[in-house]
Design an enzyme around this catalytic site. Structure first.
Site, PDB file in Angstrom:
ATOM      1  N   HIS A  55       0.742  -1.198  -0.045  1.00  0.00           N
ATOM      2  CA  HIS A  55      -0.224   0.087   0.040  1.00  0.00           C
ATOM      3  C   HIS A  55       0.763   1.157  -0.154  1.00  0.00           C
ATOM      4  CE1 HIS A  55      -3.868  -2.070   0.726  1.00  0.00           C
ATOM      5  NE2 HIS A  55      -2.985  -2.892   1.505  1.00  0.00           N
ATOM      6  N   ASN A 127     -10.171  -2.267   3.133  1.00  0.00           N
ATOM      7  CA  ASN A 127     -10.053  -2.454   1.542  1.00  0.00           C
ATOM      8  C   ASN A 127     -11.382  -1.970   0.976  1.00  0.00           C
ATOM      9  OD1 ASN A 127      -7.332  -2.996   1.331  1.00  0.00           O
ATOM     10  ND2 ASN A 127      -7.701  -5.170   1.237  1.00  0.00           N
TER      11      ASN A 127
END
Ligand code: NDP
Ligand code: HEM
Length: 497
Positions: A55, A127
């Site tokens: 990420h 997410n």
């Protein structure tokens, strides 16, 4: 004379000249005592910090969580009581790409939220998908290795990805979402967020409920095709930053409807699936989403590095009334994130302003690099141990979670044993209309180019277990896009390309 501020050294002394290096004569050499030159170069060498191991590429903004529904019977958390308004930070991200990756790539998107509650920071690090690729934390580093670069070629490897996925059928649900339209949202504002894991809520009476958190975009759930994404990347690699930052600058404040699904402890013992399995959703029909509020983003960071790059989210950050669950993945994450922050940002990462709780903080940790607590974080120089008789901070029993009954023999239980990895992906596949299915097949075909035939066939066998049309559609896409055919003579399937 000027009314502009005077440039100083970091020690506060005025800088006489910020243009010309101190030299012996106009031609040089440079004098070692030009400390400001050394300081400037040394600081520049330290401007980059390690990017997040996953990420790394992200976009963020600040806003507010407002609770309009009433779930006070489930939780004592002050930030979830009717009418509560809590300042918050959101950071969205792609998973696999590095810090400079293009925004409009097909990938799962991170949806990390930090709520600065009056009882401490609550981080919900989810997410844009309700499930994940693996269900046992042993497999997380292996999975991520397949998403990152091959150690020899230094390129991403479709072979590694599909080798791992085809040997891990629990990934089918998430792979199907990733390869569907939802795998490439138009902007961060156009996607849903999911806490994904099962968490818990608990009330003053000591009753626990299992919960899933959902954040539904109010901007329209819209997506790009691969071709549209490629066209955008050809023009800009920063499309998400432009959309999120630019929108908020223009006063367009994105909103998400906040929902929870709630399950009692008794219901959790009776579901046909393991409600703590991160590869499964809770069907809406059985566990209807309840509206509880609105999340709005309405303020950009003043400094991206300080406030977004240095933001440290961790599933370990919970507040009284909210708890974890037996989900093995969640429990591993409770360790992993704070550890990552201590490595990436330093021991006292919580004291970086963006990570600081907006409530009083008192603890007995001491010293350490970059300690800016004034030495002791109890507010009392004599209270540096506990218990003490000098009025140091004390525990608050009302913050204790109700006990959870656990049983079972210690062992390594095969997480694939008796697990149905096909029914929920099938329910999803059956939701897609013919055009969505066609795009799913085409996206998977594109992602499988060059993958050896024995891996392709292994994956196709899984798709067939979901639905015959799924397998047939992907096989046709492979034939059309890559001239793929099974080599029946050698019995060793090959992928042409
Ligand atoms: P429902 O028919 O009650 O729920 C369908 C849900 O599926 C929708 O509410 C929507 O979730 C989601 N969905 C709709 N279209 C798509 C799409 N193109 N891609 C991904 N998700 C889509 O059935 P179930 O609750 O039994 O779920 C069926 C399947 O839907 C699941 O197996 C799962 O794959 C998927 N899904 C389910 C969610 C859940 O929490 N139950 C959440 C997201 C997906 P949303 O409203 O969150 O957008
Ligand atoms: C980032 C570990 C599973 C969502 C990270 C980071 C680590 C990590 C180490 C980098 C943290 C940092 O440097 O700031 C793990 C482990 C997992 C796991 C060990 C499983 C065992 C998941 C799951 C989700 C998720 C299941 C979502 C449901 C995220 C997000 C970020 C992140 C959104 C970026 C946070 C940010 O914006 O700073 N993960 N992860 N991860 N992870 Fe995970």
């Amino acid at each position: 004379m000027t009314d502009r501020p005077i440039l100083t050294t970091t020690a506060g002394s005025p800088v006489p000249d910020n243009q010309n290096t101190l030299t012996a004569g106009p031609r040089g050499g440079v004098m070692l005592q030009d400390y400001q030159l050394l300081e400037k170069l040394a600081h520049q060498n330290r401007e980059r910090i390690p990017e997040r191991v996953v990420h790394a590429k992200g976009w963020g903004a600040f806003g507010t969580l407002t609770i309009t529904g009433d779930i006070s019977r489930y939780t004592k958390a002050k930030c979830l009581q009717p009418g509560a308004s809590t300042p918050m930070l959101a950071r969205f991200s792609t998973v696999a790409g590095e810090l400079g990756a293009a925004d409009h790539e097909r990938d799962v998107r991170g949806f990390a939220l930090k709520f600065y509650t009056e009882e401490g920071n609550w981080d919900l690090v989810g997410n844009n998908t309700p499930v994940f690729f693996v269900r046992d934390p042993y497999k997380f580093p292996d999975f991520i290795h397949t998403q990152k670069r091959h150690p020899k070629t230094n390129m991403r490897s479709a072979t590694a990805m599909w080798d791992f996925w085809s040997l891990s059928p629990e990934s089918l649900h998430q792979v199907t979402i990733l390869m569907s339209d939802r795998g490439l949202p138009q902007t961060p504002m156009n996607m849903n967020g999911y806490g994904s894991h099962t968490y818990s809520l608990w009330n003053d009476a000591g009753e626990r409920y299992w919960v899933k958190f959902h954040f539904k975009t109010q901007q329209g759930h819209t997506h790009f095709t691969n071709a549209e994404g490629e066209t955008i990347i050809g023009k800009t690699r920063e499309g998400y930053q432009e959309a999120l930052f630019g929108g908020i600058e223009r006063g367009e404040f994105p909103r998400w409807k906040v929902q929870v699904q709630v399950m009692t402890e008794a219901q959790a013992n009776a579901t046909s699936f393991n409600p703590f399995d991160l590869t499964k959703v809770w069907p809406h029909g059985e566990f209807p989403p309840i509206d509880i509020g609105v999340m709005e983003l309405n303020r950009n960071a003043e400094n991206y590095f300080a406030e977004i790059e240095q933001a440290a989210f961790s599933p370990s950050n919970i507040v009284p009334g909210i708890g974890h669950s037996p989900d093995k993945m969640l429990q591993a994450r409770v360790f992993s994130y704070a550890d990552a922050h201590r490595y990436r940002l330093g021991t006292h990462y919580e004291h970086i302003p963006v990570n600081q709780p907006k409530c009083p903080v008192h603890h007995y940790h001491r010293d350490g690099q970059m300690n800016s607590y004034g030495g002791i974080a109890t507010g009392n120089p004599d209270a540096y141990y506990e218990p003490n008789s000098v009025n140091g901070p004390v525990e608050q029993p009302s913050a204790k979670e109700p006990p959870l009954k656990i049983d079972g023999e210690m062992g390594r239980y095969d997480h694939r044993d008796g697990n149905d990895d096909y029914s929920q992906p099938r329910a999803l596949f059956n939701l897609f209309d013919p055009e969505q299915k066609a795009r799913l097949f085409s996206n998977i075909g594109a992602a499988m180019g060059g993958v050896p035939g024995h891996i392709v066939e292994r994956q196709l066998a899984h798709f067939k277990m979901i639905h015959e049309d799924y397998e047939a559609g992907v096989r046709a896409a492979l034939e059309n896009q890559h001239g793929y055919k099974v080599d029946t003579i050698s019995a060793t399937p090959t992928a042409a390309e």
